[in-house]
Design a protein around this motif. Structure first.
Motif, PDB file in Angstrom:
ATOM      1  N   ALA A  56       0.802  -1.206  -0.028  1.00  0.00           N
ATOM      2  CA  ALA A  56      -0.045   0.106  -0.066  1.00  0.00           C
ATOM      3  C   ALA A  56       0.689   1.036  -0.024  1.00  0.00           C
ATOM      4  N   ASP A  57       2.104   1.372   0.841  1.00  0.00           N
ATOM      5  CA  ASP A  57       2.832   2.428   0.692  1.00  0.00           C
ATOM      6  C   ASP A  57       3.415   2.694  -0.629  1.00  0.00           C
ATOM      7  N   GLU A  58       3.932   1.602  -1.278  1.00  0.00           N
ATOM      8  CA  GLU A  58       4.293   1.688  -2.698  1.00  0.00           C
ATOM      9  C   GLU A  58       3.269   2.168  -3.635  1.00  0.00           C
ATOM     10  N   TRP A  59       1.904   1.683  -3.487  1.00  0.00           N
ATOM     11  CA  TRP A  59       0.886   2.230  -4.433  1.00  0.00           C
ATOM     12  C   TRP A  59       0.491   3.714  -4.021  1.00  0.00           C
ATOM     13  N   ARG A  60       0.825   4.135  -2.840  1.00  0.00           N
ATOM     14  CA  ARG A  60       0.468   5.745  -2.622  1.00  0.00           C
ATOM     15  C   ARG A  60       1.797   6.289  -3.103  1.00  0.00           C
ATOM     16  N   ARG A  61       3.047   5.787  -3.060  1.00  0.00           N
ATOM     17  CA  ARG A  61       4.130   6.573  -3.653  1.00  0.00           C
ATOM     18  C   ARG A  61       4.013   6.653  -5.363  1.00  0.00           C
TER      19      ARG A  61
END
Length: 131
Positions: A56-61
């Protein structure tokens, strides 16, 4: 051994394809499917992500990245639950007449956007080109 059911066979096939190091897009796609279905830890393992970095952090980035193509941002913004940025990416894709947009209306991944009037207007009538 019990017989393999079709969903299990599809997942096994996807895992075999994704395990090939030269098929990064397949690996990413499988990880997205797993994470979207609540299997984030398995998705992170497939991507080889360190434990501290969640999918999810990678998606947000990626959603915030202006360098990413609009189709990529659209997907990752929907997965990150950032509907406003997803619609911005959809508008950009419509202006550029992205061929990716033909899939957006029917792909269940984009269902969270379907209730928005901006989504309907972009899908029903693509924006004119601004070159």
């Amino acid at each position: 051994a019990p017989p393999v059911t079709p969903p299990d066979a599809r997942l096994a096939s996807a895992r075999a394809i994704a395990s090939n190091g030269r098929l990064g897009a397949a690996r990413q796609g499988l990880a997205e499917c797993l994470a979207a279905s609540g299997r984030g830890a398995e998705a992170a393992r497939i991507l080889g992500a360190p434990g501290a970095i969640s999918v999810a952090d990678e998606w947000r980035r990626l959603c915030r990245s202006e360098a990413a193509p609009s189709a990529e941002r659209l997907r990752t913004c929907v997965l990150a639950a950032d509907k406003d940025r997803a619609l911005d990416a959809l508008r950009e894709g419509a202006r550029a007449r992205s061929p990716f947009l033909v899939f957006v209306e029917k792909d269940p991944l984009f269902a969270p956007l379907a209730a928005r009037s901006a989504f309907r207007s972009l899908i029903d009538k693509p924006a004119p080109r601004t070159d």
